[in-house]
Design an enzyme around this catalytic site. Sequence first.
Site, PDB file in Angstrom:
ATOM      1  N   SER A 199      20.293 -27.226  -8.421  1.00  0.00           N
ATOM      2  CA  SER A 199      20.480 -26.682  -6.890  1.00  0.00           C
ATOM      3  C   SER A 199      20.107 -28.007  -6.120  1.00  0.00           C
ATOM      4  O   SER A 199      20.451 -27.857  -5.132  1.00  0.00           O
ATOM      5  CB  SER A 199      19.642 -25.602  -6.787  1.00  0.00           C
ATOM      6  OG  SER A 199      18.121 -25.833  -7.175  1.00  0.00           O
TER       7      SER A 199
ATOM      8  N   ASP B 105       9.575 -22.784   0.012  1.00  0.00           N
ATOM      9  CA  ASP B 105      10.625 -23.687  -0.798  1.00  0.00           C
ATOM     10  C   ASP B 105       9.992 -25.213  -0.482  1.00  0.00           C
ATOM     11  O   ASP B 105      10.481 -25.696   0.590  1.00  0.00           O
ATOM     12  CB  ASP B 105      11.952 -23.604  -0.483  1.00  0.00           C
ATOM     13  CG  ASP B 105      12.954 -24.308  -1.275  1.00  0.00           C
ATOM     14  OD1 ASP B 105      12.289 -25.364  -1.921  1.00  0.00           O
ATOM     15  OD2 ASP B 105      13.981 -24.090  -0.978  1.00  0.00           O
TER      16      ASP B 105
ATOM     17  N   HIS C 234      13.688 -27.887  -2.331  1.00  0.00           N
ATOM     18  CA  HIS C 234      14.846 -28.322  -1.639  1.00  0.00           C
ATOM     19  C   HIS C 234      14.463 -28.909  -0.575  1.00  0.00           C
ATOM     20  O   HIS C 234      13.260 -29.078   0.097  1.00  0.00           O
ATOM     21  CB  HIS C 234      15.777 -27.097  -1.382  1.00  0.00           C
ATOM     22  CG  HIS C 234      16.028 -26.357  -2.970  1.00  0.00           C
ATOM     23  ND1 HIS C 234      15.282 -25.316  -3.344  1.00  0.00           N
ATOM     24  CD2 HIS C 234      16.825 -26.618  -3.889  1.00  0.00           C
ATOM     25  CE1 HIS C 234      15.796 -24.922  -4.576  1.00  0.00           C
ATOM     26  NE2 HIS C 234      16.620 -25.876  -4.958  1.00  0.00           N
TER      27      HIS C 234
END
Length: 435
Positions: A153, A401, A404
């Site tokens: 990702s 998160d 990312h």
Amino acid sequence: MKTTTSKYDSVSLSKTFHPYTLHLLLPIALLPIVLLCLYLYPLYLTKSQAKEHHYANVSPPPPSHSVNDIHKVDDPSCDYFNGKWIHDKTGPLYNGTTCVTIKESHNCITHGRPDSNYLYYRWKPTQCNLPRFEPNTFLQLSKNKHISFVGDSIARNQFDSLLCMLSSLSKPRPVHHKGSRWWHFESHNATLSVYWSPFLVQGNERSKLGSSLNTIHLDRVNGKWEKDMDGMDLILLSFGNWFNVPSVYYENGSVLGCLNCSGYGLNHTEVGFYVPLRKALRASLNRIIERRVGKKNEIGVIVRTFSPSHFDGDWDKAGTCSKKEPYENGEKEIGEMESEIRRIEIEEVENAKVKAKEFEGVRFEVLDVTELASLRPDGHPGAYMNPFPFENGVPERVQNDCVHWCLPGAIDTWNEILLEMMRKWDLEGQEWSEL
Ligand SMILES: *[C@@H]1O[C@H](CO)[C@@H](O)[C@H](O)[C@H]1NC(C)=O
Ligand SMILES: *[C@@H]1O[C@H](CO)[C@@H](O)[C@H](O)[C@H]1NC(C)=O
Ligand SMILES: *[C@@H]1O[C@H](CO)[C@@H](O)[C@H](O)[C@H]1NC(C)=O
Ligand SMILES: *[C@@H]1O[C@H](CO)[C@@H](O)[C@H](O)[C@H]1NC(C)=O
Ligand SMILES: *[C@@H]1O[C@H](CO)[C@@H](O)[C@H](O)[C@H]1NC(C)=O
């Protein structure tokens, strides 16, 4: 090659193993579907919308090199990976309004992230200047080419950043391609694609089928991108984070060992994840080299080194990765796991360079982001992976998160360096030459 299990395998598992604990907050059964959908289509963009949505017209800022100057490299010998983050009031090339393809959970601004200081830094290599990203130059160098991001990702994260920066100049069209996302820039006949292959080799992520263990075939390159390899002119391999998860490893169809599988009632040898990660990368690079035999087109292969996460304190608390500015150089050392993975990646690229010497037209490079990314604890969505997380006060548990990167944000720099690498190759006339 290192064949013993490092003590850090287990240390890092218990101490650094946070990204996946996020998942505990989601119903396990739904997770695979959610992850896959999120990966293939941003939440707000259905398949049909993706085909026909429009890009806002934004005029690009004046390029720092003139258009005829795409070959200009400030200093071809510059080490772009050694430097520091400095303030820059210019700001990003795009935002969540001008670029509609940003994945929702990375769109920090529209999710109400209140601070914007993190958008006003640029990376200053010690020996030279890193030019601001020039969409026009990138597209010219990509003319009649297919550039492919393969991996996890974070590969998708960097791909999305590139897509946004390029679409500030030219509007791409999504192209239907089974199992991957392709975008075509008609203006330059350039294709950008991204393939989900978090191990590079064949395997099943543990979230699939509700399993708690990855199963990974270290000697079999994932057919999804392998079958399209011959049509790619530049492959960017971007992986690592999915290896730090309980796994069973196979080689030649039989079990080689596992990572923390005894808790699942399995009696396999513990081999850590460094050796498997190395084998998976080596198998992938070898396959690329083998497939070069008898091919005419030239191909560039770039391995992006490990992207560190920044979980400070409890992963489910509001204060996790809430730093608002970069670290100063020397303020924070790269973690041991991050350094080790980076070292393996660089070594395997060096090995591949040696092996590839006898073949024409394949070139290997490292996009060494580990250090410059580790200095950006402020670059992650944190709680703003969800919209307006503190609208009703600070909840007891918060999904964070810290893996990312916000778009726009620090990850845009990776593509600025990628462009300099492409420019350099073009200059050297070995790859990317305009015939
Ligand atoms: C996004 O950029 C456009 C064009 O530069 C600007 O008009 C707009 O205010 C920006 N939106 C946000 C949310 O920053
Ligand atoms: C467009 O680019 C592809 C590679 O992505 C190439 O195979 C094709 O020949 C190009 N088309 C033209 C008209 O040059
Ligand atoms: C796998 O098979 C290859 C070729 O048959 C052999 O060279 C290699 O040693 C085998 N590896 C293992 C771990 O069995
Ligand atoms: C190994 O797995 C068990 C069972 O899921 C877990 O309790 C333990 O924390 C794991 N150990 C490491 C080092 O990740
Ligand atoms: C686990 O494997 C080892 C070595 O293969 C064997 O000696 C041992 O008996 C096995 N233990 C169990 C509980 O099966």
